[in-house]
Design an enzyme around this catalytic site. Structure first.
Site, mmCIF file in Angstrom:
data_model
loop_
_atom_site.group_PDB
_atom_site.id
_atom_site.type_symbol
_atom_site.label_atom_id
_atom_site.label_comp_id
_atom_site.label_asym_id
_atom_site.label_seq_id
_atom_site.Cartn_x
_atom_site.Cartn_y
_atom_site.Cartn_z
ATOM 1 C CD GLN A 78 -3.045 1.031 2.125
ATOM 2 O OE1 GLN A 78 -3.204 0.047 2.816
ATOM 3 N NE2 GLN A 78 -3.814 2.089 2.204
ATOM 4 C CG PHE A 79 1.576 3.843 -3.627
ATOM 5 C CD1 PHE A 79 1.759 5.200 -3.822
ATOM 6 C CD2 PHE A 79 0.486 3.225 -4.218
ATOM 7 C CE1 PHE A 79 0.869 5.929 -4.589
ATOM 8 C CE2 PHE A 79 -0.408 3.938 -4.978
ATOM 9 C CZ PHE A 79 -0.225 5.312 -5.171
ATOM 10 C CB THR A 80 -2.008 5.277 -0.261
ATOM 11 O OG1 THR A 80 -2.470 4.152 0.476
ATOM 12 C CG2 THR A 80 -2.423 5.149 -1.721
#
Length: 149
Positions: A78-80
């Site tokens: 989850q790069f966010t």
């Protein structure tokens, strides 16, 4: 590396209607990779997560780890988690690792968790995923290998 870990009684992830990973009791780990992350971040975070004492003992106190309970882990990229929302209304992703580097470190993190004897399932890197979970407690922790919080 940044991680949001949630103690779950079950969790699963699907991509295009196909389940790519599922676990029973254990931890759901949402993992974000920072552009400056190295192998030492993987080692620190994997050992921290699997040994974090957030499971109840016989007295109902959080004294047991994932290793102690024999639970499993579902890891979802989850790069966010690296989104910087301090300025303006649109997050900046400038500190998130580029996809090639992030995928390599994400896969290395999964292997590090497995090497601790943890049954591990995962999502699909760079895919649009649907994550389902039943948070137990609820217990949710935030971890950062650079110890920013």
């Amino acid at each position: 590396m940044r991680a949001v870990i949630q103690r779950v009684s079950k969790a699963s992830v699907t991509v295009n209607g196909r389940e790519t990973g599922a676990i029973g009791a254990g931890l759901l780990t949402l993992l974000g990779v920072h552009e400056a992350d190295k192998q030492q971040d993987i080692v620190w975070l994997a050992e921290k997560v699997v040994n974090l004492r957030i499971f109840d003992d016989e007295a109902g106190l959080m004294n047991r780890s994932l290793v102690d309970t024999g639970g499993a882990m579902l890891v979802v990229s989850q790069f966010t988690l690296l989104g910087d929302c301090r300025c303006g209304r649109r997050p900046s992703w400038s500190e998130a690792a580029k996809p090639e580097q992030a995928k390599h470190l994400y896969l290395d993190f999964i292997e590090a968790v497995k090497s601790c004897g943890i049954v591990t399932a995962c999502g699909e890197f760079q895919a649009m995923m649907e994550v389902s979970l039943v948070n137990s407690g609820p217990v949710t922790m935030l971890l950062d290998s650079q110890k920013k919080f």
